[in-house]
Design a protein around this motif. Sequence first.
Motif, PDB file in Angstrom:
ATOM      1  N   SER A  27       0.731  -1.363  -0.255  1.00 39.88           N
ATOM      2  CA  SER A  27      -0.478   0.141   0.509  1.00 39.88           C
ATOM      3  C   SER A  27       0.910   1.346  -0.068  1.00 39.88           C
ATOM      4  CB  SER A  27      -1.108  -0.372   1.057  1.00 39.88           C
ATOM      5  OG  SER A  27      -0.144  -0.115   2.578  1.00 39.88           O
ATOM      6  N   ALA A  28       0.252   2.283  -0.687  1.00 36.53           N
ATOM      7  CA  ALA A  28       1.077   3.400  -0.343  1.00 36.53           C
ATOM      8  C   ALA A  28       0.975   4.141   1.432  1.00 36.53           C
ATOM      9  CB  ALA A  28       0.278   5.038  -0.915  1.00 36.53           C
ATOM     10  N   LEU A  76       5.049   8.280  -7.275  1.00 39.78           N
ATOM     11  CA  LEU A  76       4.189   6.565  -7.397  1.00 39.78           C
ATOM     12  C   LEU A  76       3.756   7.635  -8.840  1.00 39.78           C
ATOM     13  CD1 LEU A  76       2.622   5.948  -3.812  1.00 39.78           C
ATOM     14  CD2 LEU A  76       4.421   4.586  -5.474  1.00 39.78           C
ATOM     15  N   SER A 106       3.982   5.383 -11.842  1.00 39.53           N
ATOM     16  CA  SER A 106       2.088   4.744 -12.715  1.00 39.53           C
ATOM     17  C   SER A 106       2.511   5.370 -14.043  1.00 39.53           C
ATOM     18  CB  SER A 106       1.456   5.294 -12.284  1.00 39.53           C
ATOM     19  OG  SER A 106       1.011   4.711 -10.805  1.00 39.53           O
ATOM     20  N   ASN A 146       1.975  -0.467 -10.921  1.00 36.99           N
ATOM     21  CA  ASN A 146       0.579  -0.573 -11.517  1.00 36.99           C
ATOM     22  C   ASN A 146      -0.449  -0.220  -9.937  1.00 36.99           C
ATOM     23  OD1 ASN A 146       1.077  -4.035 -13.477  1.00 36.99           O
ATOM     24  ND2 ASN A 146       0.414  -2.099 -14.096  1.00 36.99           N
ATOM     25  N   SER A 147      -1.445  -0.251 -10.031  1.00 39.43           N
ATOM     26  CA  SER A 147      -2.366   0.367  -8.641  1.00 39.43           C
ATOM     27  C   SER A 147      -3.485  -0.654  -8.907  1.00 39.43           C
ATOM     28  CB  SER A 147      -2.409   1.612  -8.866  1.00 39.43           C
ATOM     29  OG  SER A 147      -2.528   2.253  -9.590  1.00 39.43           O
ATOM     30  N   ARG A 148      -4.249  -1.225  -7.213  1.00 36.63           N
ATOM     31  CA  ARG A 148      -4.894  -1.026  -7.340  1.00 36.63           C
ATOM     32  C   ARG A 148      -5.406  -0.782  -5.962  1.00 36.63           C
ATOM     33  NH1 ARG A 148      -2.046  -5.715  -5.300  1.00 36.63           N
ATOM     34  NH2 ARG A 148      -3.566  -6.613  -3.725  1.00 36.63           N
ATOM     35  N   GLN A 149      -7.105  -0.996  -5.958  1.00 36.42           N
ATOM     36  CA  GLN A 149      -7.742  -0.326  -5.074  1.00 36.42           C
ATOM     37  C   GLN A 149      -8.295  -1.419  -4.200  1.00 36.42           C
ATOM     38  OE1 GLN A 149      -9.240   3.402  -4.603  1.00 36.42           O
ATOM     39  NE2 GLN A 149      -9.631   3.223  -2.501  1.00 36.42           N
ATOM     40  N   ILE A 173      -4.583   1.443  -1.547  1.00 40.26           N
ATOM     41  CA  ILE A 173      -4.227   1.683  -3.052  1.00 40.26           C
ATOM     42  C   ILE A 173      -2.628   0.867  -2.812  1.00 40.26           C
ATOM     43  CG2 ILE A 173      -3.575   2.633  -4.822  1.00 40.26           C
ATOM     44  CD1 ILE A 173      -5.099   5.120  -4.624  1.00 40.26           C
ATOM     45  N   TYR A 174      -2.689  -0.454  -3.370  1.00 41.20           N
ATOM     46  CA  TYR A 174      -2.007  -1.645  -3.235  1.00 41.20           C
ATOM     47  C   TYR A 174      -0.919  -1.153  -5.405  1.00 41.20           C
ATOM     48  CZ  TYR A 174      -2.058  -3.650   0.993  1.00 41.20           C
ATOM     49  OH  TYR A 174      -1.848  -3.737   2.654  1.00 41.20           O
ATOM     50  N   TYR A 175       0.511  -0.599  -4.439  1.00 35.90           N
ATOM     51  CA  TYR A 175       1.141  -0.659  -5.877  1.00 35.90           C
ATOM     52  C   TYR A 175       1.921  -1.683  -5.935  1.00 35.90           C
ATOM     53  CZ  TYR A 175      -0.421   4.504  -5.663  1.00 35.90           C
ATOM     54  OH  TYR A 175      -0.854   5.430  -5.633  1.00 35.90           O
ATOM     55  N   SER A 176       2.284  -2.569  -7.491  1.00 34.26           N
ATOM     56  CA  SER A 176       3.019  -3.251  -7.291  1.00 34.26           C
ATOM     57  C   SER A 176       3.489  -2.691  -8.873  1.00 34.26           C
ATOM     58  CB  SER A 176       2.624  -4.298  -7.375  1.00 34.26           C
ATOM     59  OG  SER A 176       1.296  -4.293  -8.865  1.00 34.26           O
TER      60      SER A 176
END
Lengths: 107, 107
Positions: A34-35, A53, A57, A63-66, A71-74
């Motif tokens: 997460s951020a 971030l 991106s 990538n990010s997903r909520q 918000i998770y970044y990978s």
Amino acid sequence: MDIKSAVLQLSSIAQEARLEIFRLLVQAGQEGLSAGSIGETLHIPASTLSFHLKELSHAGLINSRQVSRFIYYSANYGAMNGLLAYLTENCCAGAKDCAPSSTYKPK
Amino acid sequence: MDIKSAVLQLSSIAQEARLEIFRLLVQAGQEGLSAGSIGETLHIPASTLSFHLKELSHAGLINSRQVSRFIYYSANYGAMNGLLAYLTENCCAGAKDCAPSSTYKPK
DNA sequence: ACTATATTTCTATATTTATGGAAATATAGA
DNA sequence: TCTATATTTCCATAAATATAGAAATATAGT
């Protein structure tokens, strides 16, 4: 891969805070972080982190997903490998074994 | 590899003219190319080219050697591979085959 | 609806970086 | 040493980037 995308991606990791973030995510794996936990780990203020971030991106390297409020970044491993391949493309005009050994062995 | 060196190296190729120069040299092989022929190939004015070559040299991604009146620049393949290894270090916390395939296969 | 938490946007300021002409500095051949 | 060629340094200007506080926005639990 075109050169402008490559420059955009390289610029996104050519900065200390962002390179730390990127490497942290590369090591974290598919699930990402997460951020908030990235900021806590790297001691980066929220607004500064958000700026970085967004840069990563926008370049397509992460990538990010909520996930609920987080918000998770990978890492985007495909983009990373595409960039590495671009840098080494036609290395030594195709001569084999032109380059010294590296420890990274993508399948 | 420390992060400041990595940022220096990434910054040196995170610019369109310099990325073109670097890729040209990566493809040229050990022998390299003279400054003049790089400038002619890529249409870069001498003073601008000199500035960019200095950036790449200072970062350690290229080497130079004098050959009579010419200065030959060549890719530092060891540095390049060191940088790529740094980016992918501990990829996915050691999970195998975490990353999609790449076409570059260093020995 | 209210509250707490997570993240982003807005803003101003400070800093770094890129460009290329003109002049200076090599290098070597005649 | 004179000349031509190769490359670098100097310089001013223009443009892009990083920083973080304050305010705004989103999400979900009570």
